[in-house]
Write a protein that holds these residues in place. Structure first.
Motif, PDB file in Angstrom:
ATOM      1  N   CYS A  96     -21.615  15.822-138.798  1.00  0.00           N
ATOM      2  CA  CYS A  96     -20.238  16.245-138.796  1.00  0.00           C
ATOM      3  C   CYS A  96     -20.203  17.749-139.051  1.00  0.00           C
ATOM      4  O   CYS A  96     -21.054  18.282-139.782  1.00  0.00           O
ATOM      5  N   ALA A  97     -19.265  18.437-138.441  1.00  0.00           N
ATOM      6  CA  ALA A  97     -19.165  19.883-138.629  1.00  0.00           C
ATOM      7  C   ALA A  97     -17.705  20.284-138.601  1.00  0.00           C
ATOM      8  O   ALA A  97     -16.841  19.539-138.118  1.00  0.00           O
ATOM      9  N   SER A  98     -17.441  21.476-139.113  1.00  0.00           N
ATOM     10  CA  SER A  98     -16.085  22.004-139.054  1.00  0.00           C
ATOM     11  C   SER A  98     -16.136  23.496-138.788  1.00  0.00           C
ATOM     12  O   SER A  98     -17.171  24.149-138.997  1.00  0.00           O
ATOM     13  N   SER A  99     -15.027  24.022-138.287  1.00  0.00           N
ATOM     14  CA  SER A  99     -14.920  25.465-138.084  1.00  0.00           C
ATOM     15  C   SER A  99     -13.477  25.875-138.247  1.00  0.00           C
ATOM     16  O   SER A  99     -12.564  25.043-138.150  1.00  0.00           O
ATOM     17  N   TYR A 100     -13.286  27.172-138.470  1.00  0.00           N
ATOM     18  CA  TYR A 100     -11.930  27.677-138.687  1.00  0.00           C
ATOM     19  C   TYR A 100     -11.086  27.463-137.431  1.00  0.00           C
ATOM     20  O   TYR A 100      -9.973  26.993-137.490  1.00  0.00           O
ATOM     21  N   SER A 101     -11.636  27.825-136.297  1.00  0.00           N
ATOM     22  CA  SER A 101     -10.921  27.619-135.042  1.00  0.00           C
ATOM     23  C   SER A 101     -11.903  27.824-133.911  1.00  0.00           C
ATOM     24  O   SER A 101     -13.078  28.079-134.126  1.00  0.00           O
ATOM     25  N   GLY A 102     -11.437  27.690-132.695  1.00  0.00           N
ATOM     26  CA  GLY A 102     -12.291  27.910-131.532  1.00  0.00           C
ATOM     27  C   GLY A 102     -12.229  29.328-131.036  1.00  0.00           C
ATOM     28  O   GLY A 102     -12.921  29.686-130.094  1.00  0.00           O
ATOM     29  N   LEU A 103     -11.427  30.148-131.701  1.00  0.00           N
ATOM     30  CA  LEU A 103     -11.235  31.498-131.191  1.00  0.00           C
ATOM     31  C   LEU A 103     -11.845  32.510-132.140  1.00  0.00           C
ATOM     32  O   LEU A 103     -11.713  32.395-133.349  1.00  0.00           O
ATOM     33  N   ALA A 104     -12.499  33.501-131.595  1.00  0.00           N
ATOM     34  CA  ALA A 104     -13.106  34.529-132.429  1.00  0.00           C
ATOM     35  C   ALA A 104     -12.059  35.530-132.864  1.00  0.00           C
ATOM     36  O   ALA A 104     -11.098  35.791-132.152  1.00  0.00           O
ATOM     37  N   GLY A 105     -12.263  36.094-134.015  1.00  0.00           N
ATOM     38  CA  GLY A 105     -11.378  37.136-134.522  1.00  0.00           C
ATOM     39  C   GLY A 105     -12.169  38.049-135.415  1.00  0.00           C
ATOM     40  O   GLY A 105     -13.377  37.861-135.581  1.00  0.00           O
ATOM     41  N   PRO A 106     -11.515  39.019-136.010  1.00  0.00           N
ATOM     42  CA  PRO A 106     -12.234  39.994-136.839  1.00  0.00           C
ATOM     43  C   PRO A 106     -12.996  39.345-137.987  1.00  0.00           C
ATOM     44  O   PRO A 106     -14.042  39.841-138.403  1.00  0.00           O
ATOM     45  N   ARG A 107     -12.476  38.230-138.504  1.00  0.00           N
ATOM     46  CA  ARG A 107     -13.146  37.605-139.641  1.00  0.00           C
ATOM     47  C   ARG A 107     -13.641  36.208-139.290  1.00  0.00           C
ATOM     48  O   ARG A 107     -13.968  35.443-140.158  1.00  0.00           O
ATOM     49  N   ASN A 108     -13.724  35.912-138.024  1.00  0.00           N
ATOM     50  CA  ASN A 108     -14.087  34.543-137.663  1.00  0.00           C
ATOM     51  C   ASN A 108     -14.954  34.555-136.418  1.00  0.00           C
ATOM     52  O   ASN A 108     -14.540  34.975-135.358  1.00  0.00           O
ATOM     53  N   THR A 109     -16.167  34.063-136.561  1.00  0.00           N
ATOM     54  CA  THR A 109     -17.058  33.973-135.400  1.00  0.00           C
ATOM     55  C   THR A 109     -16.918  32.647-134.688  1.00  0.00           C
ATOM     56  O   THR A 109     -17.500  32.459-133.625  1.00  0.00           O
ATOM     57  N   GLY A 110     -16.184  31.715-135.269  1.00  0.00           N
ATOM     58  CA  GLY A 110     -16.143  30.377-134.712  1.00  0.00           C
ATOM     59  C   GLY A 110     -17.361  29.570-135.117  1.00  0.00           C
ATOM     60  O   GLY A 110     -17.642  28.519-134.552  1.00  0.00           O
ATOM     61  N   GLU A 111     -18.089  30.087-136.109  1.00  0.00           N
ATOM     62  CA  GLU A 111     -19.287  29.415-136.599  1.00  0.00           C
ATOM     63  C   GLU A 111     -18.979  28.005-137.100  1.00  0.00           C
ATOM     64  O   GLU A 111     -17.955  27.772-137.730  1.00  0.00           O
ATOM     65  N   LEU A 112     -19.874  27.076-136.808  1.00  0.00           N
ATOM     66  CA  LEU A 112     -19.741  25.714-137.309  1.00  0.00           C
ATOM     67  C   LEU A 112     -20.465  25.562-138.640  1.00  0.00           C
ATOM     68  O   LEU A 112     -21.576  26.062-138.819  1.00  0.00           O
ATOM     69  N   PHE A 113     -19.817  24.858-139.551  1.00  0.00           N
ATOM     70  CA  PHE A 113     -20.420  24.498-140.819  1.00  0.00           C
ATOM     71  C   PHE A 113     -20.756  23.010-140.751  1.00  0.00           C
ATOM     72  O   PHE A 113     -19.884  22.194-140.482  1.00  0.00           O
ATOM     73  N   PHE A 114     -22.018  22.692-141.009  1.00  0.00           N
ATOM     74  CA  PHE A 114     -22.490  21.329-140.827  1.00  0.00           C
ATOM     75  C   PHE A 114     -22.626  20.575-142.135  1.00  0.00           C
ATOM     76  O   PHE A 114     -22.953  21.150-143.177  1.00  0.00           O
ATOM     77  N   GLY A 115     -22.414  19.252-142.057  1.00  0.00           N
ATOM     78  CA  GLY A 115     -22.827  18.372-143.130  1.00  0.00           C
ATOM     79  C   GLY A 115     -24.332  18.164-143.072  1.00  0.00           C
ATOM     80  O   GLY A 115     -25.016  18.676-142.173  1.00  0.00           O
ATOM     81  N   GLU A 116     -24.837  17.390-144.023  1.00  0.00           N
ATOM     82  CA  GLU A 116     -26.291  17.211-144.131  1.00  0.00           C
ATOM     83  C   GLU A 116     -26.844  16.196-143.146  1.00  0.00           C
ATOM     84  O   GLU A 116     -28.050  16.051-143.019  1.00  0.00           O
ATOM     85  N   GLY A 117     -25.968  15.480-142.466  1.00  0.00           N
ATOM     86  CA  GLY A 117     -26.417  14.510-141.473  1.00  0.00           C
ATOM     87  C   GLY A 117     -26.466  13.094-142.022  1.00  0.00           C
ATOM     88  O   GLY A 117     -26.646  12.870-143.217  1.00  0.00           O
TER      89      GLY A 117
END
Lengths: 118, 115
Positions: free
Chosen positions: A91-112
């Protein structure tokens, strides 16, 4: 800082059984995702959600269902488990799908969650 | 649809040497982001580095740098001064910045660092 929490970490199912993989995030992210990882195949998207009440299919949705009633939770339901669903689920989450000055759209993952269907 | 290709199933490098992990991508979207993740044997996914398609300079994060060649659609990861702890699976990924975009992953490259 909990981040993305998945439960259970390990589970063995019999063919035909059903189960729910739980996922919760505490980062107030609006995007959440479920991926599965098979050996040598990278990660494949099962379902994703862009906000509470909104879900959509990914590349490999067959045999799975999701719901998103709150921003925090995104459970994945396996109905009638099959050996082909033996995999590691992320499972993963991200701020949004759009890049911005403070957001790469990077995904944060659970441990699996490692699921085996026998 | 996006596609990520990692052509190296496995790479070997000696400690303290530099190594380049290859990644090529295919997309028709005009703007997108490129990512590298590390997955050690313990299984968690660790974000390493990000490059935006509009960034003029190659991204760097400590010992990691991303060699971004937009015309060639390549986004190779360079690890300088390899350490034993760098032994892991490495995944290249991308997401377009249009609509409700999601991350597409390559199949990964296994890196083994020897003493």
């Amino acid at each position: 800082n909990a981040g993305v929490t998945q439960t259970p970490k390990f589970r063995i199912l019999k063919i035909g059984q059903s189960m729910t993989l739980q996922c919760a995030q505490d980062m107030n992210h609006n995007y959440m995702y479920w991926y599965r990882q098979d050996p040598g195949m990278g990660l494949k998207l099962i379902y994703y959600s862009v906000g509470a009440g909104i879900t959509d299919k990914g590349e490999v949705p067959n045999g799975y269902n999701v719901s998103r009633s709150t921003t925090e939770d995104f459970p994945l339901r396996l109905e009638l488990a099959a050996p082909s669903q033996t995999s590691v689920y992320f499972c993963a989450s991200s701020y949004s799908g759009l890049a911005g000055p403070r957001n790469t759209g990077e995904l944060f993952f659970g441990e699996g969650s490692r699921l085996t269907v026998l | 649809a996006q596609k990520i290709t990692q052509t190296q199933p496995g790479m070997f490098v000696q400690e303290k040497e530099a190594v380049t992990l290859d990644c090529t991508y295919d997309t028709s979207d005009p703007s997108y982001g490129l990512f590298w993740y590390k997955q050690p044997s313990s299984g968690e996914m660790i974000f390493l580095i990000y490059q935006g398609s509009y960034d003029q300079q190659n991204a760097t994060e400590g010992r990691y740098s991303l060699n971004f060649q937009k015309a060639r659609k390549s986004a190779n990861l360079v690890i300088s001064a390899s350490q034993l702890g760098d032994s892991a699976m490495y995944f290249c990924a991308m997401r377009p910045f249009t609509g409700y975009s999601t991350l597409t992953f390559g199949k990964g490259t296994m890196l083994l660092v020897s003493p």
